[in-house]
Design a protein around this motif. Sequence first.
Motif, PDB file in Angstrom:
ATOM      1  N   ARG A 183     -21.775 -24.981 -66.497  1.00 32.86           N
ATOM      2  CA  ARG A 183     -22.704 -25.299 -65.413  1.00 32.86           C
ATOM      3  C   ARG A 183     -22.171 -26.431 -64.545  1.00 32.86           C
ATOM      4  N   VAL A 184     -22.438 -26.330 -63.250  1.00 41.98           N
ATOM      5  CA  VAL A 184     -22.107 -27.394 -62.302  1.00 41.98           C
ATOM      6  C   VAL A 184     -23.298 -27.572 -61.364  1.00 41.98           C
ATOM      7  N   ALA A 185     -23.936 -28.727 -61.440  1.00 43.98           N
ATOM      8  CA  ALA A 185     -25.034 -29.048 -60.530  1.00 43.98           C
ATOM      9  C   ALA A 185     -24.465 -29.661 -59.251  1.00 43.98           C
ATOM     10  N   TRP A 186     -25.010 -29.260 -58.100  1.00 39.77           N
ATOM     11  CA  TRP A 186     -24.539 -29.806 -56.830  1.00 39.77           C
ATOM     12  C   TRP A 186     -25.673 -29.801 -55.820  1.00 39.77           C
ATOM     13  N   TRP A 187     -25.474 -30.542 -54.733  1.00 37.31           N
ATOM     14  CA  TRP A 187     -26.494 -30.673 -53.698  1.00 37.31           C
ATOM     15  C   TRP A 187     -26.059 -29.909 -52.454  1.00 37.31           C
ATOM     16  N   ASP A 188     -26.885 -28.938 -52.038  1.00 34.65           N
ATOM     17  CA  ASP A 188     -26.609 -28.145 -50.842  1.00 34.65           C
ATOM     18  C   ASP A 188     -26.992 -28.968 -49.613  1.00 34.65           C
ATOM     19  N   ILE A 189     -25.989 -29.393 -48.847  1.00 35.56           N
ATOM     20  CA  ILE A 189     -26.232 -30.251 -47.687  1.00 35.56           C
ATOM     21  C   ILE A 189     -27.039 -29.525 -46.622  1.00 35.56           C
ATOM     22  N   ALA A 190     -26.709 -28.255 -46.369  1.00 35.14           N
ATOM     23  CA  ALA A 190     -27.368 -27.511 -45.298  1.00 35.14           C
ATOM     24  C   ALA A 190     -28.834 -27.235 -45.621  1.00 35.14           C
ATOM     25  N   LEU A 236     -13.394 -23.621 -59.546  1.00 35.94           N
ATOM     26  CA  LEU A 236     -14.414 -24.147 -58.654  1.00 35.94           C
ATOM     27  C   LEU A 236     -13.864 -24.126 -57.236  1.00 35.94           C
ATOM     28  N   SER A 237     -14.620 -23.543 -56.305  1.00 33.51           N
ATOM     29  CA  SER A 237     -14.250 -23.539 -54.892  1.00 33.51           C
ATOM     30  C   SER A 237     -15.426 -24.088 -54.106  1.00 33.51           C
ATOM     31  N   ALA A 238     -15.147 -25.004 -53.178  1.00 36.98           N
ATOM     32  CA  ALA A 238     -16.234 -25.664 -52.461  1.00 36.98           C
ATOM     33  C   ALA A 238     -15.842 -25.910 -51.014  1.00 36.98           C
ATOM     34  N   THR A 239     -16.863 -26.045 -50.185  1.00 39.36           N
ATOM     35  CA  THR A 239     -16.708 -26.397 -48.779  1.00 39.36           C
ATOM     36  C   THR A 239     -17.473 -27.687 -48.525  1.00 39.36           C
ATOM     37  N   GLY A 240     -16.831 -28.616 -47.798  1.00 37.51           N
ATOM     38  CA  GLY A 240     -17.507 -29.860 -47.459  1.00 37.51           C
ATOM     39  C   GLY A 240     -17.374 -30.953 -48.488  1.00 37.51           C
ATOM     40  N   THR A 241     -16.386 -30.862 -49.369  1.00 40.27           N
ATOM     41  CA  THR A 241     -16.113 -31.924 -50.327  1.00 40.27           C
ATOM     42  C   THR A 241     -14.619 -31.932 -50.605  1.00 40.27           C
ATOM     43  N   SER A 242     -14.164 -32.812 -51.492  1.00 42.25           N
ATOM     44  CA  SER A 242     -12.746 -32.889 -51.830  1.00 42.25           C
ATOM     45  C   SER A 242     -12.521 -32.369 -53.240  1.00 42.25           C
ATOM     46  N   ARG A 271     -21.292 -28.208 -48.874  1.00 38.05           N
ATOM     47  CA  ARG A 271     -21.908 -27.173 -48.037  1.00 38.05           C
ATOM     48  C   ARG A 271     -21.957 -25.828 -48.752  1.00 38.05           C
ATOM     49  N   ALA A 272     -21.036 -25.601 -49.654  1.00 36.71           N
ATOM     50  CA  ALA A 272     -21.028 -24.377 -50.457  1.00 36.71           C
ATOM     51  C   ALA A 272     -20.207 -24.648 -51.702  1.00 36.71           C
ATOM     52  N   LEU A 273     -20.556 -23.959 -52.796  1.00 30.25           N
ATOM     53  CA  LEU A 273     -19.811 -24.128 -54.043  1.00 30.25           C
ATOM     54  C   LEU A 273     -19.969 -22.878 -54.892  1.00 30.25           C
ATOM     55  N   THR A 274     -18.860 -22.396 -55.426  1.00 34.30           N
ATOM     56  CA  THR A 274     -18.879 -21.244 -56.326  1.00 34.30           C
ATOM     57  C   THR A 274     -18.073 -21.567 -57.574  1.00 34.30           C
ATOM     58  N   LEU A 275     -18.478 -20.969 -58.686  1.00 32.12           N
ATOM     59  CA  LEU A 275     -17.797 -21.131 -59.966  1.00 32.12           C
ATOM     60  C   LEU A 275     -17.525 -19.747 -60.530  1.00 32.12           C
ATOM     61  N   THR A 276     -16.264 -19.443 -60.795  1.00 30.08           N
ATOM     62  CA  THR A 276     -15.887 -18.148 -61.361  1.00 30.08           C
ATOM     63  C   THR A 276     -15.064 -18.368 -62.623  1.00 30.08           C
ATOM     64  N   SER A 277     -15.040 -17.331 -63.471  1.00 29.67           N
ATOM     65  CA  SER A 277     -14.273 -17.419 -64.713  1.00 29.67           C
ATOM     66  C   SER A 277     -13.672 -16.062 -65.035  1.00 29.67           C
TER      67      SER A 277
END
Length: 305
Positions: A263-270, A196-202, A170-176
């Motif tokens: 880079r991190v590719a991901w799918w936005d569910i919303a 990596l911080s994300a919502t809606g995954t493990s 549902r959301a994902l951010t990548l910081t360094s």
Amino acid sequence: MVRSIVPLTALALLWCAQAGAQFQPPWPPPWQAGQRPAWPTQPSTTSRTPDYRFSWSIETSSPYVHQPVLLRLRLSGDEQPTRIGLEPPRPGTVLLRRVHAEPPRRAGDGTTINTLVFALLPLRPGRLDAGPLRLSGSHAGGAFEVGSERPLRLRVRPPAPGIEPWLPARALTLTSSLTPEGPVAPGEPLRLRLELSATGTSGEQLPVLADQLAGVDGIRVYRERAQVDTRLSPDGRQLLASRVETHTLVAQHAGRLLLPEIRVAWWDIARERGELARTPLRTLQVTDGAPPPGPRSTGTRRGWR
């Protein structure tokens, strides 16, 4: 290239944490299919046969494949059980992982209510019938088993093309962060932190980032142990995940050295679209004339070469 969606069995789910990388189980033991998650509760002092009722609700009945969704189980009865266990669903359908157990509460009619929260992971796309859910356990007078009135049925959506590895969220951010940020001398260690911080995954589904640092010209990379976490949000409505990687970087010679973009590719569910999280390119200024980091810098540089 290893595909992101692979054949699955009832005892283990293996998928690619990063395209072309090694496979690993998404849930750490003992939260795998075929095992019964159980935990003790407070004992009761009564000995008669209790009357239990079981119901459940799910975050969505049409998740994507490999999208963890929250499953809430509610067990009510006139006696507090001493142990509760969830029977495994039909093999090859879903994996379950317990993420939270609310403290028992007493309703106005005197019944005790236990609410349990699981993360449910669909194993394959298509129509999925996991059958009725069943709870079993024990109370002061013996054992019990109770099933839900309705079966668990899902319409699991397939992965979107072009997203590998497949990572719905549902959301994902990548910081360094990189310390120190100023000029350094050859052999002087730097600390690179990727989060990596994300919502809606493990946390176990978040990809390994270390491989993207491999082969950087003029820099040696020393990888430390990653910190992976999966938890329920404070309001109890979402699954939160994080992955923190820490790396020690050591420049081998003076000059301008480039750290690659991560880079991190991901799918936005919303929004139902592909997204790309990234960190910018970094330039390291490495000079033999840089001031030493401290009185122990000489020994540190020799140790990191």
